[in-house]
Design a protein around this motif. Structure first.
Motif, PDB file in Angstrom:
ATOM      1  N   TRP A  81       1.853   6.972  -6.685  1.00 36.67           N
ATOM      2  CA  TRP A  81       0.955   8.031  -7.394  1.00 36.67           C
ATOM      3  C   TRP A  81       0.562   9.713  -6.839  1.00 36.67           C
ATOM      4  CZ3 TRP A  81      -0.728   7.005 -11.723  1.00 36.67           C
ATOM      5  CH2 TRP A  81      -1.004   5.615 -11.980  1.00 36.67           C
ATOM      6  N   ALA A  82       1.453   9.718  -5.572  1.00 32.90           N
ATOM      7  CA  ALA A  82       1.770  10.832  -4.928  1.00 32.90           C
ATOM      8  C   ALA A  82       2.850  11.466  -5.544  1.00 32.90           C
ATOM      9  CB  ALA A  82       2.101  10.878  -3.606  1.00 32.90           C
ATOM     10  N   ILE A 127       0.907  -1.084  -0.047  1.00 41.01           N
ATOM     11  CA  ILE A 127       0.028  -0.119   0.094  1.00 41.01           C
ATOM     12  C   ILE A 127       0.776   1.180   0.076  1.00 41.01           C
ATOM     13  CG2 ILE A 127      -1.630   1.332   1.358  1.00 41.01           C
ATOM     14  CD1 ILE A 127      -2.939  -1.345   2.316  1.00 41.01           C
ATOM     15  N   LEU A 128       1.907   1.210   1.059  1.00 41.57           N
ATOM     16  CA  LEU A 128       2.839   2.440   0.816  1.00 41.57           C
ATOM     17  C   LEU A 128       3.508   2.856  -0.452  1.00 41.57           C
ATOM     18  CD1 LEU A 128       4.025   4.675   2.780  1.00 41.57           C
ATOM     19  CD2 LEU A 128       5.949   3.106   3.265  1.00 41.57           C
ATOM     20  N   ASP A 129       3.996   1.743  -1.237  1.00 41.98           N
ATOM     21  CA  ASP A 129       4.568   1.886  -2.369  1.00 41.98           C
ATOM     22  C   ASP A 129       3.488   2.234  -3.439  1.00 41.98           C
ATOM     23  OD1 ASP A 129       6.722   0.635  -1.424  1.00 41.98           O
ATOM     24  OD2 ASP A 129       6.566  -1.191  -2.173  1.00 41.98           O
ATOM     25  N   ALA A 149     -17.849  11.091   5.042  1.00 45.76           N
ATOM     26  CA  ALA A 149     -16.881  10.051   4.545  1.00 45.76           C
ATOM     27  C   ALA A 149     -16.222  10.290   3.470  1.00 45.76           C
ATOM     28  CB  ALA A 149     -17.161   8.429   4.394  1.00 45.76           C
ATOM     29  N   GLU A 150     -14.977   9.913   3.313  1.00 38.59           N
ATOM     30  CA  GLU A 150     -13.923  10.220   1.800  1.00 38.59           C
ATOM     31  C   GLU A 150     -13.273   8.943   1.626  1.00 38.59           C
ATOM     32  OE1 GLU A 150     -10.567  13.175   0.627  1.00 38.59           O
ATOM     33  OE2 GLU A 150     -11.051  13.344   2.811  1.00 38.59           O
ATOM     34  N   ILE A 151     -13.318   8.759   0.170  1.00 35.51           N
ATOM     35  CA  ILE A 151     -12.411   7.711  -0.110  1.00 35.51           C
ATOM     36  C   ILE A 151     -11.147   8.191  -0.645  1.00 35.51           C
ATOM     37  CG2 ILE A 151     -12.160   5.704  -1.937  1.00 35.51           C
ATOM     38  CD1 ILE A 151     -15.186   5.312  -1.989  1.00 35.51           C
ATOM     39  N   ARG A 152     -10.049   7.751  -0.137  1.00 30.36           N
ATOM     40  CA  ARG A 152      -8.667   8.241  -0.580  1.00 30.36           C
ATOM     41  C   ARG A 152      -7.907   7.462  -1.123  1.00 30.36           C
ATOM     42  NH1 ARG A 152      -7.288  11.263   5.298  1.00 30.36           N
ATOM     43  NH2 ARG A 152      -8.615  12.903   5.328  1.00 30.36           N
ATOM     44  N   SER A 153      -6.650   7.840  -1.540  1.00 30.82           N
ATOM     45  CA  SER A 153      -5.561   6.998  -1.992  1.00 30.82           C
ATOM     46  C   SER A 153      -5.960   5.845  -3.043  1.00 30.82           C
ATOM     47  CB  SER A 153      -4.812   6.364  -0.618  1.00 30.82           C
ATOM     48  OG  SER A 153      -4.444   7.161   0.337  1.00 30.82           O
ATOM     49  N   LEU A 154      -6.680   6.023  -3.748  1.00 29.66           N
ATOM     50  CA  LEU A 154      -6.979   5.246  -4.980  1.00 29.66           C
ATOM     51  C   LEU A 154      -5.878   4.945  -5.853  1.00 29.66           C
ATOM     52  CD1 LEU A 154      -8.948   3.484  -6.646  1.00 29.66           C
ATOM     53  CD2 LEU A 154     -10.076   5.427  -7.675  1.00 29.66           C
ATOM     54  N   GLY A 155      -5.462   3.838  -6.164  1.00 28.72           N
ATOM     55  CA  GLY A 155      -4.304   3.717  -7.054  1.00 28.72           C
ATOM     56  C   GLY A 155      -4.112   2.223  -7.390  1.00 28.72           C
ATOM     57  N   VAL A 156      -3.710   2.269  -8.433  1.00 29.22           N
ATOM     58  CA  VAL A 156      -3.643   0.485  -9.050  1.00 29.22           C
ATOM     59  C   VAL A 156      -2.087   0.677  -9.636  1.00 29.22           C
ATOM     60  CG1 VAL A 156      -4.152  -1.074 -10.843  1.00 29.22           C
ATOM     61  CG2 VAL A 156      -5.918   0.305  -9.864  1.00 29.22           C
ATOM     62  N   ASN A 157      -1.297  -0.598  -9.575  1.00 26.47           N
ATOM     63  CA  ASN A 157       0.085  -0.652  -9.726  1.00 26.47           C
ATOM     64  C   ASN A 157       0.096  -0.537 -11.362  1.00 26.47           C
ATOM     65  OD1 ASN A 157       2.523  -1.700 -10.774  1.00 26.47           O
ATOM     66  ND2 ASN A 157       2.698  -2.891  -9.012  1.00 26.47           N
ATOM     67  N   PRO A 158       0.898   0.518 -12.039  1.00 21.84           N
ATOM     68  CA  PRO A 158       0.861   0.915 -13.384  1.00 21.84           C
ATOM     69  C   PRO A 158       1.572  -0.346 -14.211  1.00 21.84           C
ATOM     70  CG  PRO A 158       2.615   2.079 -12.229  1.00 21.84           C
ATOM     71  CD  PRO A 158       1.839   1.597 -11.203  1.00 21.84           C
ATOM     72  N   LYS A 159       2.097  -1.242 -13.523  1.00 18.23           N
ATOM     73  CA  LYS A 159       2.702  -2.515 -14.246  1.00 18.23           C
ATOM     74  C   LYS A 159       1.736  -3.503 -14.603  1.00 18.23           C
ATOM     75  CE  LYS A 159       7.392  -1.352 -12.943  1.00 18.23           C
ATOM     76  NZ  LYS A 159       8.663  -1.717 -12.048  1.00 18.23           N
ATOM     77  N   ARG A 177       1.330  10.267   2.131  1.00 17.48           N
ATOM     78  CA  ARG A 177       0.600   9.447   3.409  1.00 17.48           C
ATOM     79  C   ARG A 177       1.990   8.921   3.915  1.00 17.48           C
ATOM     80  NH1 ARG A 177      -5.555   7.160   3.278  1.00 17.48           N
ATOM     81  NH2 ARG A 177      -4.916   7.264   5.524  1.00 17.48           N
ATOM     82  N   ALA A 178       2.067   9.063   5.175  1.00 18.56           N
ATOM     83  CA  ALA A 178       3.399   8.309   5.873  1.00 18.56           C
ATOM     84  C   ALA A 178       2.832   7.307   6.292  1.00 18.56           C
ATOM     85  CB  ALA A 178       3.453   9.273   7.225  1.00 18.56           C
ATOM     86  N   LYS A 179       3.950   6.316   6.515  1.00 17.02           N
ATOM     87  CA  LYS A 179       3.724   4.818   6.988  1.00 17.02           C
ATOM     88  C   LYS A 179       2.973   4.798   8.118  1.00 17.02           C
ATOM     89  CE  LYS A 179       6.057   0.555   7.809  1.00 17.02           C
ATOM     90  NZ  LYS A 179       7.415  -0.185   7.839  1.00 17.02           N
ATOM     91  N   ASP A 180       3.107   5.673   8.830  1.00 21.53           N
ATOM     92  CA  ASP A 180       2.497   5.575  10.368  1.00 21.53           C
ATOM     93  C   ASP A 180       0.983   5.703  10.277  1.00 21.53           C
ATOM     94  OD1 ASP A 180       4.944   4.874  11.707  1.00 21.53           O
ATOM     95  OD2 ASP A 180       5.260   7.020  12.570  1.00 21.53           O
ATOM     96  N   ASP A 181       0.693   6.763   9.433  1.00 14.65           N
ATOM     97  CA  ASP A 181      -0.722   7.038   8.982  1.00 14.65           C
ATOM     98  C   ASP A 181      -1.404   5.701   8.383  1.00 14.65           C
ATOM     99  OD1 ASP A 181      -2.898   8.429   8.408  1.00 14.65           O
ATOM    100  OD2 ASP A 181      -2.301   9.066   6.561  1.00 14.65           O
ATOM    101  N   ILE A 182      -0.916   5.129   7.603  1.00 17.65           N
ATOM    102  CA  ILE A 182      -1.284   3.828   7.031  1.00 17.65           C
ATOM    103  C   ILE A 182      -1.574   2.743   7.900  1.00 17.65           C
ATOM    104  CG2 ILE A 182      -1.040   2.164   5.005  1.00 17.65           C
ATOM    105  CD1 ILE A 182       0.471   4.226   3.354  1.00 17.65           C
TER     106      ILE A 182
END
Length: 341
Positions: A199-200, A192-194, A243-253, A208-213
């Motif tokens: 995408w950031a 998730i962090l990667d 509510a808010e959906i955040r950090s939507l991302g898919v591996n580009p590879k 987002r920081a690791k601690d936050d995740i």
């Protein structure tokens, strides 16, 4: 007779379907006109219900075994498809395209089919003179309409039987088999962090920081492909019920499509369970969300609680996001979907 190879399993499934439908009919009759209180009538639902599930599961196993070893004789199938005058409707449509009312075209095709049966020929092998004797507007191009390939190509509506639509359906089914959507766990932190950092860095999501995740891992959903996390998104709930959906991302590879769509659907389902009723999207890909049922709205409707996050967005001075909304069935709280910020 051992020399024959009948589709015995499929015949059994066809027969068992009557048994299951019979159980459904019996159950509906039992429930019909029951008052809103406990009734001993309901003891009668168990026998049909349990039998239907047992029969259904056995039928699925038989169909699976049959299809796994199935081979198709394409030439025999093509010959069978050309029989039975399945292209009669296409001939009627052809006549309509030439200006003949469908009622008359229907009558003309019936006459031509009778002639073809008597001549023991398919419609596409009938001479042009025979067509024109019934409907003078028919021309040489009618034969292009009557081929099997032409018939299939015209059935290109969503869910149709054209080769294009069938291939799309097969591809979508294969992708769904490959993708698993689930709630995230602590073992997913690294992946998730990667994704979030990638995408950031591309300016599409907030960092987002690791601690936050770690602290918000219960908010995340992930997609798995071949047991590897390839996509993520989180649902953050404010104290106000927003509510808010955040950090939507898919591996580009990844080559497996549909993960973003499945993540959105998964979190919207979760939002319904939480009795949220409105989804708002800030996005640079409005077409994607329009296909999910979103419609455009004004940014002025976004609450300040969410808009404050824009202060740390790298594109604050030149925001090119569009606001969109989606209304859920429940009448209460609100959900915010933010695909980029």
């Amino acid at each position: 007779m051992p020399q024959k190879k009948n589709p015995d399993a499929l015949e059994l499934v066809r027969g068992k379907s009557g048994r299951v439908v019979g159980s459904l009919t019996g159950l509906m009759m039992t429930l019909k006109a029951l008052p809103l209180a406990y009734n001993k009538d309901m003891q009668e639902d168990k026998e049909g219900l349990f039998d239907a599930f047992t029969t259904w599961q056995a039928s699925l196993a038989m169909v699976t075994s049959s299809l796994s070893g199935l081979t198709v004789n394409h030439e025999i199938c093509r010959q069978a498809a050309q029989g039975g005058y399945a292209n009669a409707t296409e001939l009627a449509d052809y006549m309509v395209s030439k200006g003949i009312p469908f009622r008359q075209a229907h009558h003309n095709v019936g006459e031509l089919v009778q002639q073809a049966i008597q001549a023991k020929k398919p419609l596409e092998d009938m001479p042009l003179e025979a067509f024109q004797a019934v409907a003078p507007v028919i021309e040489q191009d009618v034969y292009e309409w009557l081929t099997l390939d032409a018939l299939l190509e015209k059935r290109c509506a969503l869910g149709g039987t054209s080769p294009q639509r069938v291939n799309e359906a097969l591809k979508a089914a294969q992708q769904q088999q490959q993708i698993q959507v689930r709630d995230a766990n602590l073992g997913d932190i690294g992946a998730i962090l990667d994704l979030v950092q990638h995408w950031a860095g591309a300016g599409e999501n907030l960092p987002r920081a690791k601690d936050d995740i770690v602290h918000s891992i219960n908010e995340f959903a992930v997609t798995e492909v071949d047991s590897k996390v390839m996509g993520c998104a989180s649902l953050y709930i404010y104290t106000t019920g927003l509510a808010e959906i955040r950090s939507l991302g898919v591996n580009p590879k990844t080559e497996v499509r549909g993960q973003g769509r499945m993540l959105v659907a998964y979190l919207l389902k979760k939002a319904r369970l939480l009795q949220l009723n409105r989804v708002i999207v800030l996005t640079r890909v409005p077409d994607f969300f329009e296909q999910r049922g979103f419609s455009h709205c004004s940014k002025d409707t976004l609450p300040e609680k969410v808009m404050k996050d824009c202060e740390i967005c790298p594109r604050l001075a030149n925001c090119d996001e569009l606001a969109m909304e989606y209304h859920l069935e429940q009448p209460n709280e609100r959900l915010i979907f933010r695909s980029s910020c």
